[in-house]
Design a protein around this motif. Structure first.
Motif, PDB file in Angstrom:
ATOM      1  N   PRO A  79       0.815  -1.220   0.000  1.00  0.00           N
ATOM      2  CA  PRO A  79       0.000   0.000   0.000  1.00  0.00           C
ATOM      3  C   PRO A  79       0.847   1.267   0.000  1.00  0.00           C
ATOM      4  O   PRO A  79       0.437   2.287  -0.552  1.00  0.00           O
ATOM      5  CB  PRO A  79      -0.831  -0.128   1.279  1.00  0.00           C
ATOM      6  CG  PRO A  79      -0.086  -1.086   2.142  1.00  0.00           C
ATOM      7  CD  PRO A  79       0.552  -2.051   1.193  1.00  0.00           C
ATOM      8  N   LEU A  80       2.036   1.202   0.605  1.00  0.00           N
ATOM      9  CA  LEU A  80       2.896   2.386   0.618  1.00  0.00           C
ATOM     10  C   LEU A  80       3.392   2.716  -0.789  1.00  0.00           C
ATOM     11  O   LEU A  80       3.544   3.889  -1.144  1.00  0.00           O
ATOM     12  CB  LEU A  80       4.078   2.164   1.563  1.00  0.00           C
ATOM     13  CG  LEU A  80       3.730   1.854   3.024  1.00  0.00           C
ATOM     14  CD1 LEU A  80       4.994   1.809   3.877  1.00  0.00           C
ATOM     15  CD2 LEU A  80       2.734   2.865   3.584  1.00  0.00           C
ATOM     16  N   GLN A 124       2.322  -3.758   9.876  1.00  0.00           N
ATOM     17  CA  GLN A 124       3.382  -4.015   8.901  1.00  0.00           C
ATOM     18  C   GLN A 124       3.750  -2.754   8.128  1.00  0.00           C
ATOM     19  O   GLN A 124       4.921  -2.482   7.877  1.00  0.00           O
ATOM     20  CB  GLN A 124       2.930  -5.106   7.927  1.00  0.00           C
ATOM     21  CG  GLN A 124       3.889  -5.362   6.773  1.00  0.00           C
ATOM     22  CD  GLN A 124       5.222  -5.930   7.224  1.00  0.00           C
ATOM     23  OE1 GLN A 124       5.271  -6.745   8.150  1.00  0.00           O
ATOM     24  NE2 GLN A 124       6.306  -5.512   6.586  1.00  0.00           N
ATOM     25  N   TRP A 125       2.741  -1.976   7.755  1.00  0.00           N
ATOM     26  CA  TRP A 125       2.988  -0.829   6.882  1.00  0.00           C
ATOM     27  C   TRP A 125       2.971   0.504   7.626  1.00  0.00           C
ATOM     28  O   TRP A 125       3.065   1.563   6.996  1.00  0.00           O
ATOM     29  CB  TRP A 125       1.948  -0.806   5.758  1.00  0.00           C
ATOM     30  CG  TRP A 125       1.857  -2.104   5.012  1.00  0.00           C
ATOM     31  CD1 TRP A 125       0.787  -2.945   4.962  1.00  0.00           C
ATOM     32  CD2 TRP A 125       2.880  -2.726   4.230  1.00  0.00           C
ATOM     33  NE1 TRP A 125       1.070  -4.046   4.202  1.00  0.00           N
ATOM     34  CE2 TRP A 125       2.355  -3.940   3.739  1.00  0.00           C
ATOM     35  CE3 TRP A 125       4.190  -2.381   3.898  1.00  0.00           C
ATOM     36  CZ2 TRP A 125       3.094  -4.808   2.936  1.00  0.00           C
ATOM     37  CZ3 TRP A 125       4.927  -3.245   3.097  1.00  0.00           C
ATOM     38  CH2 TRP A 125       4.383  -4.436   2.624  1.00  0.00           C
ATOM     39  N   GLY A 126       2.855   0.466   8.951  1.00  0.00           N
ATOM     40  CA  GLY A 126       2.873   1.706   9.718  1.00  0.00           C
ATOM     41  C   GLY A 126       1.643   2.560   9.519  1.00  0.00           C
ATOM     42  O   GLY A 126       1.707   3.793   9.619  1.00  0.00           O
ATOM     43  N   HIS A 165      -8.763   1.233   3.478  1.00  0.00           N
ATOM     44  CA  HIS A 165      -8.172   1.879   4.656  1.00  0.00           C
ATOM     45  C   HIS A 165      -6.793   2.446   4.346  1.00  0.00           C
ATOM     46  O   HIS A 165      -6.445   3.541   4.809  1.00  0.00           O
ATOM     47  CB  HIS A 165      -8.078   0.873   5.798  1.00  0.00           C
ATOM     48  CG  HIS A 165      -7.342   1.389   6.997  1.00  0.00           C
ATOM     49  ND1 HIS A 165      -7.723   2.527   7.684  1.00  0.00           N
ATOM     50  CD2 HIS A 165      -6.226   0.927   7.629  1.00  0.00           C
ATOM     51  CE1 HIS A 165      -6.891   2.745   8.687  1.00  0.00           C
ATOM     52  NE2 HIS A 165      -5.968   1.793   8.672  1.00  0.00           N
ATOM     53  N   ALA A 166      -5.997   1.727   3.562  1.00  0.00           N
ATOM     54  CA  ALA A 166      -4.646   2.197   3.255  1.00  0.00           C
ATOM     55  C   ALA A 166      -4.668   3.509   2.481  1.00  0.00           C
ATOM     56  O   ALA A 166      -3.826   4.384   2.697  1.00  0.00           O
ATOM     57  CB  ALA A 166      -3.892   1.135   2.456  1.00  0.00           C
ATOM     58  N   SER A 382     -12.276   3.941  -3.916  1.00  0.00           N
ATOM     59  CA  SER A 382     -13.160   4.361  -2.820  1.00  0.00           C
ATOM     60  C   SER A 382     -12.402   5.247  -1.841  1.00  0.00           C
ATOM     61  O   SER A 382     -12.949   6.223  -1.310  1.00  0.00           O
ATOM     62  CB  SER A 382     -13.759   3.148  -2.102  1.00  0.00           C
ATOM     63  OG  SER A 382     -12.823   2.494  -1.270  1.00  0.00           O
ATOM     64  N   GLY A 383     -11.131   4.910  -1.601  1.00  0.00           N
ATOM     65  CA  GLY A 383     -10.312   5.751  -0.741  1.00  0.00           C
ATOM     66  C   GLY A 383     -10.071   7.115  -1.351  1.00  0.00           C
ATOM     67  O   GLY A 383     -10.116   8.144  -0.659  1.00  0.00           O
ATOM     68  N   VAL A 384      -9.824   7.155  -2.661  1.00  0.00           N
ATOM     69  CA  VAL A 384      -9.608   8.428  -3.355  1.00  0.00           C
ATOM     70  C   VAL A 384     -10.854   9.307  -3.253  1.00  0.00           C
ATOM     71  O   VAL A 384     -10.762  10.517  -3.005  1.00  0.00           O
ATOM     72  CB  VAL A 384      -9.235   8.170  -4.827  1.00  0.00           C
ATOM     73  CG1 VAL A 384      -9.233   9.470  -5.627  1.00  0.00           C
ATOM     74  CG2 VAL A 384      -7.865   7.489  -4.920  1.00  0.00           C
TER      75      VAL A 384
END
Length: 479
Positions: A79-80, A124-126, A165-166, A382-384
């Motif tokens: 995701p990062l 894991q990804w902070g 969520h990410a 959806s996040g955007v």
């Protein structure tokens, strides 16, 4: 609408977007703030839009892209990396995280371990922790790890929740789990639509993510040109339009065709899937982004069959003409491409197993897994949308009219870059022996308008969707 009025409005929109970015340049803070429908002896199958996965659960942690390519023969992305590739980090730095907005994700069955799995994923990804608000509609059967259908929906649920969520870490995630019962008359798609309408009426969602679909041609009555078994299910989308809720749908993973009724094959001609084909839904297609370990883009996105990329089998996305819905008003500007019918997709994001997404789940074979499909691109979008809704200060509603206005502006040499739309011009979505549309300059039915640079697209969408001409949320159903 006359051509002159449309051109005038597009010009005004161009100036508004350019002005917003001029202000942003002087102040960082100014960034705009499988279930069935029974009938006629048929059962229409709604299925998740995850077409492929690679299990690597024996690894204690996810691999970086460079090692994935060396050890697995494919790229793999975190995701990062997506946050960097889609240029979202400037938004987070300006406080645009989706805060105050709610993403509703709709999946049959859900996952029995979704909260614990999301916690591992976040660590894991902070990413910031969040509590998934699980709403169950009907009696969800006990999870059976030997049931491939339940496992498939749990896969889907994990991908949807973790990547929504990410991308919008400040947004609330509501997971609507529906029960796919086997009793007569209680079937999957109506349950999903009922769940959505219930949540809309309760004022819950700002955006709804739907990573599932059923082929239009498999609905009862289709062969007789009677589309009522499909159109009678549109009540949730009409309700969403009335309440200014944005609705998204995955365009599919089978190129220009789609699955037959038994789910074991594909139509030998172009066929589209619903709800992606609905004019009240924004259809999210797929691309292959080439990204390095840090998330830096190495080349422009392309689309195509994964045989032509890195991984054998499958296609990056879906698209083409709807056989049910006529061309909606917002697609009049691209009628030379879509013809008289609704065309999909509208915009695209990563969806290829040649660049699959890392997910963590423990409902079976606990560990890290790679999943791909437009089931990935839909929750990313959806996040955007949640980010843009926060920036706008209100719900965006049906974003398609605004998206197509931005698409037209994106072709303007003076203002195009401010829209954040990045054209995808390479590849096509031919698959399963059916020739599909090519990607090309401007809108096409392989990737829609292409993909995005989020730092520009999010404020541009917030502005365009806030225009009075786009706030009426006309149904534009085209049928």
């Amino acid at each position: 609408m006359s051509t002159r009025k449309r051109a005038t409005r597009a010009g005004a929109l161009s100036l508004a977007i350019a002005s917003a970015f001029a202000l942003a340049a002087s102040s960082a803070a100014s960034t705009v703030t499988s279930a069935g429908i029974q009938g006629s002896g048929k059962s229409v199958q709604a299925h998740p839009m995850t077409w492929g996965s690679r299990e690597v659960a024996d690894l204690p942690t996810p691999l970086p892209t460079s090692q994935c390519k060396a050890q697995l023969g494919i790229n793999c992305y975190s995701p990062l990396q997506y946050r960097s590739a889609y240029d979202l980090n400037p938004l987070y730095q300006a406080g645009i995280t989706g805060r105050g907005k709610t993403i509703v994700i709709v999946d049959s069955y859900g996952s029995p371990t979704i909260q614990a799995d999301l916690d591992v994923f976040d660590k894991q990804w902070g990413l910031p922790d969040t509590k998934v608000d699980v709403r169950q509609f009907g009696t969800i059967p006990a999870f059976d790890p030997t049931d491939s259908t339940m496992v498939g929906w749990a896969d889907e649920t994990t991908l949807d929740v973790e990547y929504a969520h990410a991308i919008a870490p400040g947004a609330k995630i509501v997971l609507a789990e529906t029960a796919v019962a086997e009793t007569e008359g209680v079937t999957g798609l109506p349950e999903m639509m009922n769940a959505e309408k219930s949540l809309i009426d309760a004022g819950v969602p700002d955006v709804i993510s739907q990573s599932f679909g059923a082929t239009e041609d498999t609905f009862p009555g289709f062969d007789q040109h009677d589309y009522s078994s499909l159109t009678n299910l549109r009540y949730a989308f009409k309700d969403a339009a009335a309440h200014h809720v944005t609705v998204l749908g995955s365009s599919g993973d089978n190129g220009v065709t789609s699955q037959t009724l038994d789910g074991n094959g594909f139509f030998p001609y172009a066929a589209n899937s619903w709800p992606s084909s609905d004019p009240l839904v924004t259809s999210i297609g797929g691309t292959y982004p080439a990204i390095d370990d840090t998330g830096k883009r190495l080349a422009p996105d392309v689309t195509g069959n994964d045989n032509d990329l890195l991984y054998p089998g499958g296609v990056v996305g879906g698209g083409g003409q709807s056989h049910v819905f006529k061309r909606p008003d917002y697609q009049n500007s691209v009628k030379s491409v879509v013809g008289a019918q609704r065309g999909t997709p509208d915009v695209s994001f990563s969806a290829t197993l040649s660049g699959a997404a890392w997910v963590y789940y423990s409902f079976t074979n606990p560990g890290w897994h790679l999943i791909a499909g437009t089931s990935e691109s839909c929750p990313i979008m959806s996040g955007v949308v949640a980010l843009a809704a926060q920036a706008a200060g209100h719900r965006l509603g049906n974003i398609n009219p605004a998206l197509y206005e931005l698409g037209q502006v994106s072709k303007n040499p003076a203002f195009g870059k401010y829209t954040g739309i990045q054209d995808v011009t390479v590849g096509n979505i031919s698959d399963n022996g059916v020739t599909g549309p090519n990607a090309g300059p401007g809108y096409d039915m392989a990737t829609g308008w292409g993909t995005i640079d989020g730092a520009r697209f999010v404020p541009a969408l917030a502005i365009a969707a806030s225009a009075p001409s786009n706030q009426g949320n006309r149904e534009d159903q085209g049928h």
